[in-house]
Design a protein around this motif. Structure first.
Motif, mmCIF file in Angstrom:
data_model
loop_
_atom_site.group_PDB
_atom_site.id
_atom_site.type_symbol
_atom_site.label_atom_id
_atom_site.label_comp_id
_atom_site.label_asym_id
_atom_site.label_seq_id
_atom_site.Cartn_x
_atom_site.Cartn_y
_atom_site.Cartn_z
ATOM 1 N N ASP A 122 0.866 -1.184 0.000
ATOM 2 C CA ASP A 122 0.000 0.000 0.000
ATOM 3 C C ASP A 122 0.899 1.229 0.000
ATOM 4 N N ALA A 123 1.131 1.796 -1.177
ATOM 5 C CA ALA A 123 2.085 2.905 -1.312
ATOM 6 C C ALA A 123 1.555 4.219 -0.754
ATOM 7 N N THR A 124 0.286 4.276 -0.350
ATOM 8 C CA THR A 124 -0.216 5.506 0.275
ATOM 9 C C THR A 124 0.373 5.703 1.660
ATOM 10 N N ARG A 125 0.864 4.646 2.260
ATOM 11 C CA ARG A 125 1.524 4.742 3.569
ATOM 12 C C ARG A 125 3.027 4.856 3.331
ATOM 13 N N MET A 126 3.435 6.048 2.940
ATOM 14 C CA MET A 126 4.772 6.250 2.393
ATOM 15 C C MET A 126 5.881 5.916 3.377
ATOM 16 N N THR A 127 5.719 6.304 4.653
ATOM 17 C CA THR A 127 6.826 6.161 5.597
ATOM 18 C C THR A 127 7.222 4.706 5.806
ATOM 19 N N GLN A 128 6.242 3.807 5.790
ATOM 20 C CA GLN A 128 6.549 2.393 5.993
ATOM 21 C C GLN A 128 6.675 1.633 4.680
ATOM 22 N N ALA A 129 5.995 2.093 3.638
ATOM 23 C CA ALA A 129 6.017 1.359 2.373
ATOM 24 C C ALA A 129 7.409 1.347 1.761
ATOM 25 N N MET A 130 8.113 2.474 1.824
ATOM 26 C CA MET A 130 9.411 2.566 1.166
ATOM 27 C C MET A 130 10.437 1.639 1.815
ATOM 28 N N SER A 131 10.497 1.647 3.138
ATOM 29 C CA SER A 131 11.471 0.797 3.827
ATOM 30 C C SER A 131 10.980 -0.634 3.948
ATOM 31 N N GLY A 132 9.669 -0.820 4.048
ATOM 32 C CA GLY A 132 9.127 -2.157 4.257
ATOM 33 C C GLY A 132 9.275 -3.071 3.064
ATOM 34 N N ALA A 133 9.116 -2.538 1.852
ATOM 35 C CA ALA A 133 9.209 -3.375 0.656
ATOM 36 C C ALA A 133 10.596 -4.007 0.534
ATOM 37 N N GLY A 134 11.630 -3.204 0.731
ATOM 38 C CA GLY A 134 12.985 -3.741 0.674
ATOM 39 C C GLY A 134 13.282 -4.711 1.808
ATOM 40 N N TYR A 135 12.722 -4.432 2.983
ATOM 41 C CA TYR A 135 12.954 -5.299 4.137
ATOM 42 C C TYR A 135 12.297 -6.662 3.926
ATOM 43 N N ILE A 136 11.080 -6.664 3.375
ATOM 44 C CA ILE A 136 10.391 -7.921 3.106
ATOM 45 C C ILE A 136 11.160 -8.738 2.075
ATOM 46 N N GLN A 137 11.670 -8.076 1.050
ATOM 47 C CA GLN A 137 12.440 -8.779 0.022
ATOM 48 C C GLN A 137 13.671 -9.449 0.614
ATOM 49 N N GLN A 138 14.375 -8.737 1.497
ATOM 50 C CA GLN A 138 15.563 -9.315 2.130
ATOM 51 C C GLN A 138 15.205 -10.507 3.015
ATOM 52 N N MET A 139 14.086 -10.401 3.744
ATOM 53 C CA MET A 139 13.685 -11.488 4.634
ATOM 54 C C MET A 139 13.318 -12.737 3.848
ATOM 55 N N ILE A 140 12.556 -12.565 2.771
ATOM 56 C CA ILE A 140 12.165 -13.722 1.969
ATOM 57 C C ILE A 140 13.391 -14.356 1.322
ATOM 58 N N GLN A 141 14.282 -13.542 0.784
ATOM 59 C CA GLN A 141 15.498 -14.055 0.153
ATOM 60 C C GLN A 141 16.361 -14.795 1.162
ATOM 61 N N SER A 142 16.440 -14.268 2.375
ATOM 62 C CA SER A 142 17.250 -14.909 3.406
ATOM 63 C C SER A 142 16.671 -16.264 3.793
ATOM 64 N N GLU A 143 15.360 -16.347 3.967
ATOM 65 C CA GLU A 143 14.736 -17.621 4.333
ATOM 66 C C GLU A 143 14.895 -18.653 3.226
ATOM 67 N N VAL A 144 14.746 -18.233 1.977
ATOM 68 C CA VAL A 144 14.898 -19.160 0.859
ATOM 69 C C VAL A 144 16.338 -19.671 0.779
ATOM 70 N N ASN A 145 17.309 -18.789 0.920
ATOM 71 C CA ASN A 145 18.720 -19.197 0.856
ATOM 72 C C ASN A 145 19.068 -20.169 1.976
ATOM 73 N N GLU A 146 18.611 -19.888 3.180
ATOM 74 C CA GLU A 146 18.905 -20.777 4.312
ATOM 75 C C GLU A 146 18.280 -22.147 4.106
ATOM 76 N N TYR A 147 17.071 -22.145 3.555
ATOM 77 C CA TYR A 147 16.398 -23.443 3.355
ATOM 78 C C TYR A 147 17.101 -24.262 2.277
ATOM 79 N N VAL A 148 17.513 -23.623 1.202
ATOM 80 C CA VAL A 148 18.168 -24.346 0.102
ATOM 81 C C VAL A 148 19.556 -24.827 0.523
ATOM 82 N N LEU A 149 20.315 -23.953 1.216
ATOM 83 C CA LEU A 149 21.690 -24.302 1.601
ATOM 84 C C LEU A 149 21.753 -25.123 2.878
ATOM 85 N N ARG A 150 20.608 -25.197 3.598
ATOM 86 C CA ARG A 150 20.517 -25.935 4.858
ATOM 87 C C ARG A 150 21.339 -25.323 5.979
#
Length: 374
Positions: A122-150
């Motif tokens: 929801d880009a209307t919530r600018m203060t959290q949307a800008m930082s949150g999108a990148g943070y979510i991407q990093q979290m998902i990428q980190s979980e996927v990498n840990e699961y694949v690499l064990r």
């Protein structure tokens, strides 16, 4: 000289009594340096804090559960929902973020095929949307990498990078916002009180009484300057000691006498501005509109919210004539970095010069228009 000082003192006492009998102004003063300071430093969050996120898990696998469980307080408040409910919640503003994990996501990841996760913001919530999108991407990428690499992959850097945050080691937002609110309110309230006091004289007809008294325009102006400055200084001191240090527990290591000396010079300039604006305005509504045109740019471009170095060069040069620019500079140096007079003396010199010019211009304007005001 003694007679002039006595007139200035007595006229200033009259202003204080007039202010004491004005309950609206008293409430404004109390609110400005208590509730306003507290709410601005605690209620408005620029970083992720309990951001609502909807998670649609269509895969129901081990990997999708790991991703879903990664969003927890205090950064997120997650809710597992369906695809239709997610869309309805985003439209209704119930969620800031929504993560859709498709079916067969884990199988596609393990087989090396292209796997996608949809993240709605929801880009209307600018203060959290800008930082949150990148943070979510990093979290998902980190979980996927840990699961694949064990295991959690750790990269050894060739250097040892040590990061230290000076003057605010825990990066507490309220340490900055509470003090900045005090600084901004000093300028705002001084302009309001001084301008309102002069307009009140005209609306109540007491300006005519002053004209027939053996007092000069200089004495009338100085009485309003010292009385309203005293009120703002006392309110700022109470707000700084009670709210900032007492309630919010913000450490202030700098010299408070030096800070309030800088505030006094600033008040000399801003109260003069309030008198000038009151002579231009014909009523309180006009004064309020004019104050918005002057005060908002002063607060936004003074360096309190955004560093002046990031502004265009022409804006930096123009804002050098604003008293708030130098007040913010010396206040931050004194209260945050424990700077002494040997560091902030250029700001004091600027404030003294600006205040003198503003007072002289306001005095000339007041003297030329006092007869038409009556």
């Amino acid at each position: 000289m003694f007679t002039k000082l006595q007139n200035i003192y007595q006229l200033g006492c009259k202003e204080l009594w007039s202010l004491w009998r004005d309950p609206i102004m008293l409430v404004l003063i109390i609110y400005t340096f208590t509730v306003s300071v507290y709410t601005s430093s605690t209620a408005v969050k620029e970083t992720l804090n309990m951001a609502p996120i909807a998670i649609v898990d269509e895969d129901h696998s081990t990997l999708s559960e790991r991703i879903s469980s990664a969003f927890y307080p205090p950064n997120f408040t997650s809710k597992t929902t369906t695809l239709n409910t997610m869309d309805e919640g985003m439209d209704a503003g119930e969620f800031t973020f929504a993560v859709n994990i498709p079916a067969n996501f884990q199988q596609d990841v393990l087989s090396g095929e292209s796997a996608e996760i949809q993240v709605n913001v929801d880009a209307t919530r600018m203060t959290q949307a800008m930082s949150g999108a990148g943070y979510i991407q990093q979290m998902i990428q980190s979980e996927v990498n840990e699961y694949v690499l064990r295991n959690r992959e750790v990269t050894n850097l060739p250097i040892d990078l040590a990061i230290r945050s000076r003057f605010n080691p825990t990066l507490e937002k309220q340490w900055f916002m509470s003090v900045m609110q005090i600084i901004n309110n000093v300028a705002m309230l001084s302009i309001i009180l001084t301008g309102a006091a002069l307009i009140r004289e005209r609306e109540h007809g007491t300006i005519e009484h002053l004209m027939v008294m053996p007092v000069t325009v200089f004495e009338i102006m100085m009485s309003k300057v010292w009385s309203m400055s005293l009120v703002v200084l006392i309110a700022a001191f109470v707000g700084l000691k009670v709210v900032v240090q007492g309630v919010l527990h913000v450490p202030i290591d700098g010299s408070l006498p030096l800070f309030f000396f800088g505030a006094l010079l600033t008040l000399f300039a801003t109260t003069s501005m309030g008198i000038y604006m009151a002579t231009v305005s014909k009523s309180m509504p006009q004064f309020g509109l004019l104050m918005m045109l002057v005060l908002i740019p002063m607060q936004m471009l003074s360096g309190g919210l955004t560093p002046r170095e990031s502004m265009p060069e022409i804006v930096q040069q123009v804002m050098m004539i604003a008293p708030t620019t130098h007040f913010v500079s010396l206040a931050q140096a004194i209260l945050y970095r424990n700077a002494g007079f040997d560091v902030v003396w250029p700001s004091f010199v600027w404030l003294l010069g600006i205040a003198s010019v503003f007072f002289y211009v306001s005095w000339k304007r007041f003297k030329d228009t006092i007869h038409t005001m009556a």
